[in-house]
Design an enzyme around this catalytic site. Structure first.
Site, PDB file in Angstrom:
ATOM      1  CG  ASN A 174      -1.910  -1.129   1.165  1.00  0.00           C
ATOM      2  OD1 ASN A 174      -2.906  -1.046   0.444  1.00  0.00           O
ATOM      3  ND2 ASN A 174      -1.631  -2.213   1.877  1.00  0.00           N
ATOM      4  CD  GLU A 175       4.723   1.632  -2.699  1.00  0.00           C
ATOM      5  OE1 GLU A 175       5.014   2.300  -1.695  1.00  0.00           O
ATOM      6  OE2 GLU A 175       5.535   0.875  -3.254  1.00  0.00           O
ATOM      7  N   PRO A 176       2.145   5.270  -0.856  1.00  0.00           N
ATOM      8  CG  PRO A 176       3.917   6.740  -0.475  1.00  0.00           C
ATOM      9  CD  PRO A 176       3.609   5.340  -0.925  1.00  0.00           C
ATOM     10  CB  THR A 193       8.647   0.341  -3.497  1.00  0.00           C
ATOM     11  OG1 THR A 193       8.039   1.131  -2.485  1.00  0.00           O
ATOM     12  CG2 THR A 193       8.413  -1.124  -3.225  1.00  0.00           C
TER      13      THR A 193
END
Ligand code: F6R
Length: 643
Positions: A174-176, A193
């Protein structure tokens, strides 16, 4: 909530704010001396849960993570299974994520990772293992994700979720930008990442751009969450997550509103938390000498004043009234601190002969010392302490350089091919070995393992570069030792654990030379862990040897430099460099040509090592100057290791 040094400690959740030291903290956390100890405790909590469920004839639903953080937890779970009979018969697992697209048998898949690091060693039922399928067709992906979410619910929901954290603040993938209610879905990976994964994939271009991940909402439904973070590289994101505001830009901050989450940290990952970094701002302190130095150096930076200009008000206004009360006047405290800093500075890292050593970091005698500089890779010596190396040789000490690993993995195929072609041209054109090397380099696919012969040529390239540098600094070849520690020789980025044969190589060399000084890399932010293993090997060898009489005369100095630097309050020896010495050091670094331009394992900083390191040595000099000490061009810094 103090640092935990033993195993008799539970990490059970407590409400944030329950302790004075958590005034700034919004997530319960515990700090351990090492990730090894912490991982065992976490594994025990998981094992306890599995057994509790067994006793009630219930299934235990575990959410699992991949990456470097949980590896030691899995090792301990395997040990508990193999040695203490822990059964996983009632365990159902759901993994957080998988790259997309990604085949199951690809060595970079999370599927492969989980089987290698856990499942194939325990008695879990194959049908109870769930890992997102990286080969699901694009058109079925949305339904697949809904089904994954439903499968977790049908199993009864996650009893326990293990997490790591990315430097972007991602949990799972769950990235920014992720939403707090998000469910299992496909996402696009953040550049940071992908850069972090680049070394395992041998280049960022090989890292998939997408992944399937459980959502924040999925994770937050877990009854218990434990997030692991190790090492200085995680320190900033850990502080932001624990102390910052909830923000979609740092998805891990969503965990602030989960009521049963614990962050399990090692000392390094906790180092930016307010209560660790500036404890005087949080509660009353026990003022050790180290803490005094740390606080005064911090106060100088905060008030933008040199040490000798700090006044009572500066101390009182910044949480340091207790220190003032203990020590008397600011004036006295300042003088003591100034002298302490002044006495760390020396142009004589091996000690100054015929001079009093009362206020110098090193002993005057013996005038000619035997010195071993341990260098984890074949260039850390010149990168991190090239100036001091040069001085030690010039000042007549018997300096030995010991390159701990071959460093072969960090030489590109193109570089190796270039050397092999030159060798073939000047040798006999029919030299079969060289022809095989060339063929193998030309036809090689991106695979994880370098063949032995390729490792050999790459290792030799690094040896010859090292000899170029050591000769340039005036060292005879017979004082250069290539140790080729076996833990490193896997031909892949992933290395073996430290073994007794590695330690023996180090202790044999120390016992043979009987040095008065050992220099070792204390540069633990190295992103793939080789420096830490190399340092552990030296510490273990010292432990073995410390009862020998010669060890009474042996002082150990830790250097840093390639990745980060000691802070002034930590420094026990600062060796100034003139402009000429900086240039000489730069030239020594240039001998390591294979590590210039596009070097594979740079970490997050894409500048070349000589640029980074010059900035660091200049920064140290500037920091000393800002504290009110003399103005130097650059300084190399060392901290003593007491055994
Ligand atoms: C892995 C995962 C990621 C990692 C994170 C940290 O399943 O979901 O969130 O936990 O990227 O990775 P390491 O542990 O390698 O630092």
């Amino acid at each position: 909530m103090q640092n935990q040094d033993n195993n008799n400690f539970s990490i059970s959740h407590k409400e944030p704010g329950q302790f004075e030291e958590t005034r700034f903290e919004k997530i319960h956390n515990t700090i351990f001396k090492s990730s090894e100890i912490a991982s065992k405790i976490v594994a025990q909590e998981i094992a306890g849960l599995i057994k509790e469920k067994q006793s009630k004839n219930e299934n235990c639903i575990l959410g699992l993570a991949t990456g470097s953080s949980p590896i030691k937890v899995y090792e301990e779970l395997i040990r508990l299974h193999q040695e203490e009979g822990l059964s996983f018969g009632n365990v159902i697992t759901f993994n957080l994520d998988e790259y997309y697209p990604m085949e199951k048998d690809n060595v970079e898949s999370y599927h492969y990772f989980m089987h290698e690091n856990l499942f194939k060693h325990i008695d879990i039922k194959a049908e109870n293992v769930h890992i997102p399928n990286g080969m699901i067709a694009q058109e079925n992906l949305d339904q697949y994700c809904l089904d994954y979410e439903a499968a977790i619910l049908n199993a009864g929901g996650l009893d326990f979720q293990l997490l790591g954290i990315g430097r972007t603040g991602h949990i799972g993938f769950n990235e920014p930008g992720s939403h707090s209610n998000s469910g299992t879905r496909s996402i696009t990976l953040n550049h940071i990442t992908r850069a972090d994964a680049a070394q395992s994939f041998l280049g960022i271009n090989n890292v998939p751009r997408r992944a399937i991940t459980m959502g924040i909402g999925t994770i937050k439904k877990a009854k218990r969450i434990v997030l692991l973070a190790w090492g200085e590289n995680k320190a900033d994101i850990i502080r932001e997550t624990i102390e910052g505001d909830v923000s979609s830009q740092v998805p891990a901050t969503y965990l602030q509103s989960h009521n049963n989450t614990t962050f399990v940290l090692d000392k390094e990952a906790s180092s930016e938390l307010t209560r660790i970094k500036t404890p005087w701002l949080v509660s009353s302190c026990i003022w050790t000498e180290e803490l005094k130095s740390k606080a005064i150096v911090w106060l100088c930076a905060k008030s933008k004043k040199p040490v000798l200009k700090l006044n009572d008000k500066d101390y009182n206004d910044n949480g340091m009234s207790g220190l003032l009360a203990e020590e008397g006047l600011a004036y006295d405290l300042n003088i003591k601190m100034f002298n302490k800093l002044q006495h760390t500075i020396t142009g004589w890292p091996g000690g100054k002969p015929n001079a009093s050593d009362e206020n110098r970091p090193e002993r005057a005698l013996p005038a000619r010392k035997k010195v071993i500089i341990f260098s984890p890779h074949p260039d850390d010596d010149v990168i991190s302490m090239g100036g001091t190396f040069d001085r030690l040789v010039e000042q007549g000490h018997e300096v030995h350089i010991a390159y701990q690993t071959s460093g072969n993995i960090a030489v590109s195929d193109e570089e190796a091919l270039r050397y092999a072609e030159v060798a073939l041209d000047i040798a006999d054109d029919n030299n079969e070995t060289i022809k095989n090397v060339i063929l193998s380099l030309q036809t090689r696919k991106i695979s994880k393992t370098d063949e032995i012969i390729i490792r050999k040529i790459k290792g030799q390239i690094r040896r010859k570069e090292s000899l170029g540098a050591t000769r340039y600094l005036g060292l005879p070849d017979n004082q250069v030792h290539f140790l080729d520690m076996p833990f490193y020789e896997t031909g892949t980025v992933k290395k073996n654990n430290l073994g007794s044969e590695d330690i023996e190589i180090i202790s044999t060399l120390i016992a043979k030379i009987k040095p008065h000084q050992i220099y070792a890399a204390g540069d633990l932010a190295d992103p793939h862990g080789t420096h830490k293993v190399c340092l552990d090997a030296i510490f273990a060898a010292i432990e073995e040897l410390k009862s020998k009489p010669f060890m009474n005369d042996c002082w150990v100095w830790l250097y840093r430099g390639a990745w980060h630097e000691w802070e002034p309050h930590e420094i026990e020896m600062a060796v100034p460099m003139s402009e000429d010495q900086v240039l000489k050091k730069r030239k020594a670094i240039f001998y390591h040509q294979s590590q210039k331009d596009n070097v594979m394992f740079q970490g997050e900083d894409s500048r070349e090592f000589w640029v980074r390191v010059e900035e660091r040595t200049e920064n140290t000099a500037d920091k000393y100057n800002a504290l009110g000490l003399a103005e130097y061009t650059a300084m190399e810094a060392f901290k003593r290791y007491y055994f």
